[in-house]
Every structure is written in structure tokens, then in C-alpha cells.
Design an enzyme around this catalytic site. Sequence first.
Site, mmCIF file in Angstrom:
data_model
loop_
_atom_site.group_PDB
_atom_site.id
_atom_site.type_symbol
_atom_site.label_atom_id
_atom_site.label_comp_id
_atom_site.label_asym_id
_atom_site.label_seq_id
_atom_site.Cartn_x
_atom_site.Cartn_y
_atom_site.Cartn_z
ATOM 1 N N THR A 72 0.859 -1.194 0.000
ATOM 2 C CA THR A 72 0.000 0.000 0.000
ATOM 3 C C THR A 72 0.889 1.237 0.000
ATOM 4 O O THR A 72 0.677 2.182 -0.773
ATOM 5 C CB THR A 72 -0.933 -0.013 1.230
ATOM 6 O OG1 THR A 72 -1.753 -1.181 1.143
ATOM 7 C CG2 THR A 72 -1.811 1.226 1.278
ATOM 8 N N ASN A 139 -4.973 -9.991 -8.121
ATOM 9 C CA ASN A 139 -5.165 -10.671 -6.833
ATOM 10 C C ASN A 139 -6.464 -11.461 -6.749
ATOM 11 O O ASN A 139 -6.565 -12.399 -5.966
ATOM 12 C CB ASN A 139 -5.097 -9.661 -5.678
ATOM 13 C CG ASN A 139 -5.924 -8.430 -5.929
ATOM 14 O OD1 ASN A 139 -5.722 -7.714 -6.920
ATOM 15 N ND2 ASN A 139 -6.871 -8.155 -5.055
ATOM 16 N N GLN A 167 1.233 -10.051 -6.164
ATOM 17 C CA GLN A 167 0.702 -11.415 -6.319
ATOM 18 C C GLN A 167 1.490 -12.212 -7.361
ATOM 19 O O GLN A 167 1.122 -13.355 -7.660
ATOM 20 C CB GLN A 167 -0.786 -11.362 -6.697
ATOM 21 C CG GLN A 167 -1.661 -10.637 -5.687
ATOM 22 C CD GLN A 167 -1.859 -11.407 -4.379
ATOM 23 O OE1 GLN A 167 -1.420 -12.560 -4.235
ATOM 24 N NE2 GLN A 167 -2.489 -10.777 -3.397
ATOM 25 N N HIS A 189 4.061 -10.158 3.239
ATOM 26 C CA HIS A 189 3.136 -11.143 3.826
ATOM 27 C C HIS A 189 2.400 -12.001 2.799
ATOM 28 O O HIS A 189 1.683 -12.928 3.168
ATOM 29 C CB HIS A 189 2.156 -10.470 4.801
ATOM 30 C CG HIS A 189 1.103 -9.601 4.186
ATOM 31 N ND1 HIS A 189 -0.211 -10.000 4.099
ATOM 32 C CD2 HIS A 189 1.146 -8.355 3.662
ATOM 33 C CE1 HIS A 189 -0.934 -9.007 3.563
ATOM 34 N NE2 HIS A 189 -0.128 -8.011 3.284
ATOM 35 N N THR A 225 12.853 4.480 11.098
ATOM 36 C CA THR A 225 13.757 3.398 11.513
ATOM 37 C C THR A 225 13.344 2.083 10.852
ATOM 38 O O THR A 225 12.176 1.707 10.893
ATOM 39 C CB THR A 225 13.706 3.247 13.049
ATOM 40 O OG1 THR A 225 14.047 4.516 13.617
ATOM 41 C CG2 THR A 225 14.667 2.183 13.546
ATOM 42 N N CYS A 312 -16.160 -5.177 0.802
ATOM 43 C CA CYS A 312 -17.166 -4.734 1.751
ATOM 44 C C CYS A 312 -16.797 -3.318 2.170
ATOM 45 O O CYS A 312 -15.738 -3.104 2.740
ATOM 46 C CB CYS A 312 -17.137 -5.661 2.955
ATOM 47 S SG CYS A 312 -18.624 -5.626 3.903
HETATM 48 N N1 PLP Z 1 -1.591 -4.912 -4.176
HETATM 49 C C1 PLP Z 1 -2.146 -6.123 -4.317
HETATM 50 C C2 PLP Z 1 -2.310 -6.708 -5.674
HETATM 51 C C3 PLP Z 1 -2.567 -6.833 -3.184
HETATM 52 O O1 PLP Z 1 -3.121 -8.033 -3.327
HETATM 53 C C4 PLP Z 1 -2.405 -6.236 -1.918
HETATM 54 C C5 PLP Z 1 -2.875 -6.931 -0.689
HETATM 55 O O2 PLP Z 1 -4.016 -7.261 -0.530
HETATM 56 C C6 PLP Z 1 -1.822 -4.971 -1.824
HETATM 57 C C7 PLP Z 1 -1.429 -4.342 -2.986
HETATM 58 C C8 PLP Z 1 -1.609 -4.293 -0.496
HETATM 59 O O3 PLP Z 1 -0.497 -4.861 0.120
HETATM 60 P P1 PLP Z 1 -0.097 -4.566 1.662
HETATM 61 O O4 PLP Z 1 -0.997 -5.420 2.479
HETATM 62 O O5 PLP Z 1 1.325 -4.964 1.750
HETATM 63 O O6 PLP Z 1 -0.289 -3.113 1.888
#
Ligand code: PLP
Length: 372
Positions: A72, A139, A167, A189, A225, A312
Site C-alpha cells: 500500500t 489478486n 501477487q 506477507h 527506523t 465490503c
Molecule cells: N496490491 C495487491 C495486488 C494486493 O493483493 C495487496 C494486498 O491485498 C496490496 C497491494 C496491499 O499490500 P499490503 O498489504 O502490503 O499493503
Amino acid sequence: MENRIYLDYNATAPNRPEAVKTIQEAMRAPHNASSVHNFGREGRQIVEHAREQIAALVRAPATQIIFNSGATEGNNTVLQHFKNERTLVSAIEHQAVLEAVPNLEQIPVTPEGIVNLDALEKLLETEKTGLISVMRVNNETGVIQPVQEAAALAHKHGALFHCDAVQAAGRIPINMAELGIDFLTLSSHKIGGPQGVGALALGLCGITPTLLHGGGQEKSARAGTENVAGIAGFGVAAEIALKELSAYQDKTGALQKHLEDALSIMEDIIIHGQNAPRAANTTLFSLPGASAETLLMALDLEGVAVSNGSACSSGKVEPSHVLKAMGASDEEATSALRISTGWNTDENDIDRFLEVWQNIYQRMKDKAKAHA
Ligand code: PLP
């Protein structure tokens, strides 16, 4: 609940045990990677080792990797840098791109969920463009996007190219230079590392988009940091993902076939993007007439965790913007379930899903018949 089944890797993947171990070790000492004393130098070494591991995953020089808090942040960093220039993004991007700045123009996709390159070229011919953003793997559908072709079009028309590769990492090979990517975002993650860590990889265009200013960390490209332990876990997860990529692709490919062969013979089920090139770990399907939330909760009651394809917001279920962009009906878009597998999924998980699903599906069909 015993024997719970997790099939939601695209939301977040279970941590790799190796990543957990590395994080625990890194947390044993106070590692501020900017400190000059011995503890600080140890922290610096951990961060630089992880930088090499992330760089290898996307085949970029380690000097081009900037650690941050996740995709993000990475997407916002790039999109906001270009906020005063015309920016084109695919209609199926994650909200972390679509909501990053106002006034984005959308590139349509085909019914199979692939970015329409002819439409992109037409958009580029109408007006000067600063940035194009197209994800590598969607995704929701898992559909692989023609990033190399889109980046070439961007460059032909004097624009730079951003790719959200969240993804794609660990699911398909990534070679940043070969694809022609100027800015690439990654998230730990989604590949078995911890949450709240990610990276922005820079191509060779010479621009370093910067969102956070302050302490001068990450060569002033991202102040704050460093999350040394998180970065260490991300590095380990990336190294394993790269090492196991080919075996992972074979395994998830076999699981996807097993799952989709079974779903395909069930009347009325639609598998989205099935004829497009896809990451093997993702299957998005709809049962028109059913509610994705009802299906998801019924599966959850049986201990099977999947995701719905709809978002949602403010307590209201919105149809998936990805499926809408692909031309799906509201019925299809509000009845979509996503199964996403990963490093710890095996055939028993898919069999258990199918066993539970068969009962839910039959109940839905009987209910529909009773109301007919
Ligand atoms: N971009 C895509 C394609 C994602 O699937 C996601 C996570 O759901 C994100 C961005 C956001 O990633 P983060 O959770 O590391 O902010």
C-alpha cells in the site's frame, strides 16, 4: 477448531517457519540499523543481507531496493510522485493503486481479465502521459497481465511504468529489467514473510519517488527506523520463494487442475479468466444466484477459509470491481469465491474443500429449485 483449512494465501500467507525463526533471532538485540555501535552494525548487516535476497527475487541490483511498510505504501509512493501528471491504471488494480490519488484514468480489460493493449495505445495517443500502472498478477483472478508489452507502450510514448507485483512474487518468475519496469512494489506477507513490510524496487530511470521524509534512512528514499526483524523475515521468505519457485508452480498447478476439474462439472459454476494465462495458485469462481457472503460463512463454519471476490465498504457488499471490469453481471460479481493456495497447501486441503463445497452447493441448488 481442529483441522482448519486455509485457502486464502492471496489475502495473507502463513508465515514460513524459517522466517519466524529469523525474526525471533533478529529481535534478540536492539538493532537500529543506523546506529554506529556494534548492535547497529549487526542490524545494518541483517538489512543489507535481506536487500540482496529481495533483489534476487526480482533480478534487480540490491542498490535499487527500498524497504517500506508494504505494498500500500509502495503503490502510494509511486502514484503520488506522479500526482500532477496524467496517470493511466488498469481497471483491475488493487485499491492501493485505485485510491492512491484522484483523477486516475482507467485502462479497460477483456472479458478474460487481461489489460486491453489496443485501448491503452489509443489512450496514449490522445494526450501526454506521465505514468502507467499495470499489475503483474491480479489478486482476485490470478490472471497474468501483459506487463512487458504495456511497459514498452509506455516508454514508446514517453511515460514511465509502475507494476504492482505483489501477487506475482513467489508465484511466477519476475525479471524487472526484462519486463521494462521502472517501479515495482512487493509485499512480504503474500510470500510467507511478516505483515507490515514491503519493498519498492527501482528500475534504471533515475527517479526515486519518496513519500516519507525525515531521518534519512534508506538513502533518504524512505525515512523511518527500519523494521530490522520484519525485513529479515521478508528476506528469508523471498529466498525460499525463489529457490522453490519451480516446485511451487508444479504443485499449485496440479492442485488448481484438481480443483477446477471438479468445479467444472458442477452445473452453473463459472471459473473466471480460466482461458487466460494465470498464476497457478488462484481460482475465482461464481455460483450465480448465491451470495458470496453466505457461501463464505457456510465454508467457515466447516473450518474452510476462503475469500469472497467482492469488497465490503461501509457495511454494504459491493460487487467485485475486477469482475465488473471484465463485464460480469452483478449476480456473477456478488457470488464469487476465491481459492488461493500456497507453500503449505496439499491435495488433502483441496479434497476437504471439495467435500464441504459439494454439500453447500447441493443445498444452494435444492433451495433454488424449491423457490422456482
Ligand atoms: N496490491 C495487491 C495486488 C494486493 O493483493 C495487496 C494486498 O491485498 C496490496 C497491494 C496491499 O499490500 P499490503 O498489504 O502490503 O499493503
